[in-house]
Design a protein around this motif. Structure first.
Motif, PDB file in Angstrom:
ATOM      1  N   THR A 167      27.180 -10.923  25.554  1.00  0.00           N
ATOM      2  CA  THR A 167      28.264  -9.832  25.741  1.00  0.00           C
ATOM      3  C   THR A 167      29.105  -9.777  24.781  1.00  0.00           C
ATOM      4  N   VAL A 178      22.425 -12.275  29.098  1.00  0.00           N
ATOM      5  CA  VAL A 178      22.691 -11.046  29.688  1.00  0.00           C
ATOM      6  C   VAL A 178      21.232 -10.355  30.002  1.00  0.00           C
ATOM      7  N   LYS A 179      20.949 -11.193  31.729  1.00  0.00           N
ATOM      8  CA  LYS A 179      19.468 -10.697  32.393  1.00  0.00           C
ATOM      9  C   LYS A 179      19.487  -9.856  32.739  1.00  0.00           C
ATOM     10  N   ALA A 180      20.027  -8.882  32.760  1.00  0.00           N
ATOM     11  CA  ALA A 180      19.890  -7.600  33.535  1.00  0.00           C
ATOM     12  C   ALA A 180      20.059  -6.427  31.995  1.00  0.00           C
ATOM     13  N   LYS A 240      20.287  -4.160  27.213  1.00  0.00           N
ATOM     14  CA  LYS A 240      20.392  -5.371  26.463  1.00  0.00           C
ATOM     15  C   LYS A 240      19.562  -5.003  25.222  1.00  0.00           C
ATOM     16  N   HIS A 293      25.186  -6.246  34.536  1.00  0.00           N
ATOM     17  CA  HIS A 293      25.844  -7.366  34.252  1.00  0.00           C
ATOM     18  C   HIS A 293      26.987  -7.588  34.357  1.00  0.00           C
TER      19      HIS A 293
END
Length: 340
Positions: free
Chosen positions: A302, A213-215, A3, A221
């Motif tokens: 994204t 997006v947290k991952a 990310k 994600h």
């Protein structure tokens, strides 16, 4: 990829809070994907960069005033954002406060013209509400609802139509396909006079498009689901362009999602309806899309990952660095790019 590979530093004052008076007066950064050459223009100059026979694919979804404010029987206030029509009066919704809207909760909107019951909770925290009303649901929304502007926009929108494209037709989105906000009827006529044409597809945008997006690992994600449709007329225009070697230009990332979700290995699409969770990030081989008109997107989103898949990761960061340096306006009401 990670990310953090898609981070760039954006001064907050470059986030556009209101639309320009003229839609096509926004700035336009153009990039030649092959040479990496960038130029700075104004959006009304777009026809100058089009070729005869280009097919511009646009998402004609219309934003609904999906943000509702209601009360519970206790008198407590509730905010509801409609995300997805499940049919039969059921909608998947975002509710605040979530802990106060458990299954069985009743909510009243306006003077009771519209009521709802929470019938279940989803795994991601969203709720499914069943709505009860007399009359036409969309007319009640026009009366009671507000436009669900993205969280980075703090200003009130005085004219709801400025968060709609001029060609929007089919209500159902919780956010605008913002790349199309720069078009005017007059500009579209100039595009046609250039010898290019338009094909309209449909993708109802959910607020998941703004979900961060947290991952850290991009592949971890999970994308949100969005409903799409391609008509026989649109499919024929797009396929004719592919057969004849003409460019298919997606107007916005939502049009990209429709085309790449449905295209076969040769880039041809067929008339269809469905739901997509496609996640496009580098490396990715585009099957249908040749070029893209889009706004500037959030860091680590994204959408910037999709752009990177089209023009390359290094080139994307360079474009965004240039846009910050040149003081472009960012995000939904901001300026535009043409990656050609």
């Amino acid at each position: 990829m990670k990310k953090s590979d898609f981070y760039y530093d954006l001064p907050s004052e470059l986030i556009a809070q209101t639309p320009l008076e003229r839609r096509d007066a926004s700035r336009l950064l153009t990039l030649d994907k092959r040479t990496g050459a960038t130029e700075h223009h104004v959006f009304h100059e777009l026809p100058d960069f089009l070729n005869e026979g280009d097919c511009l694919v646009m998402n004609d979804s219309r934003v609904i005033p999906a943000r509702l404010f209601g009360t519970r029987p206790t008198g407590g206030s509730v905010e509801v954002v409609l995300l997805r029509d499940l049919g039969g009066g059921d909608w998947e919704c975002l509710t605040r406060p979530g802990r106060k809207t458990q299954p069985g909760t009743h909510i009243s909107f306006g003077n009771g013209e519209l009521t709802a019951e929470v019938i279940r909770a989803e795994a991601d925290g969203n709720k499914v509400l069943h709505f009860n009303y007399d009359g036409i649901f969309l007319e009640l929304l026009d009366k009671l609802g507000k436009m669900p502007l993205p969280p980075y926009i703090k200003e009130e929108l005085t004219d709801k139509e400025r968060y709609q494209t001029v060609y929007s037709r089919d209500p159902g989105s919780a956010a605008a396909p913002t790349a199309g906000l720069h078009f005017t009827p007059e500009l579209m006529e100039r595009v046609r006079a250039r010898g290019a044409d338009f094909a309209e597809v449909l993708l109802h945008i959910g607020l998941g498009t703004f979900r961060p997006v947290k991952a850290e690992k991009v592949t971890d994600h999970e994308m949100h689901t969005e409903h799409y449709e391609i008509s026989p007329a649109a499919a024929e225009k797009i396929n004719a362009a592919k057969r004849e070697g003409r460019r298919v230009i997606a107007v916005g990332t939502t049009a990209v999602r429709v085309l790449e979700s449905t295209a076969d290995e040769n880039g041809f699409v067929k008339p269809c309806t469905g739901d997509t969770k496609i996640f496009i990030y580098p490396p990715y081989r585009f099957k249908c899309v040749d070029a893209l008109i889009t706004n500037f997107h959030l860091p680590e989103s994204t959408l910037i990952m999709l752009v990177s898949a089209l023009i390359g990761h290094e080139q994307t960061l360079k474009v965004y660095e240039t846009a910050v340096k040149e003081r472009y306006r960012f995000f939904s009401f901001g300026d535009s790019c043409f990656f050609r």
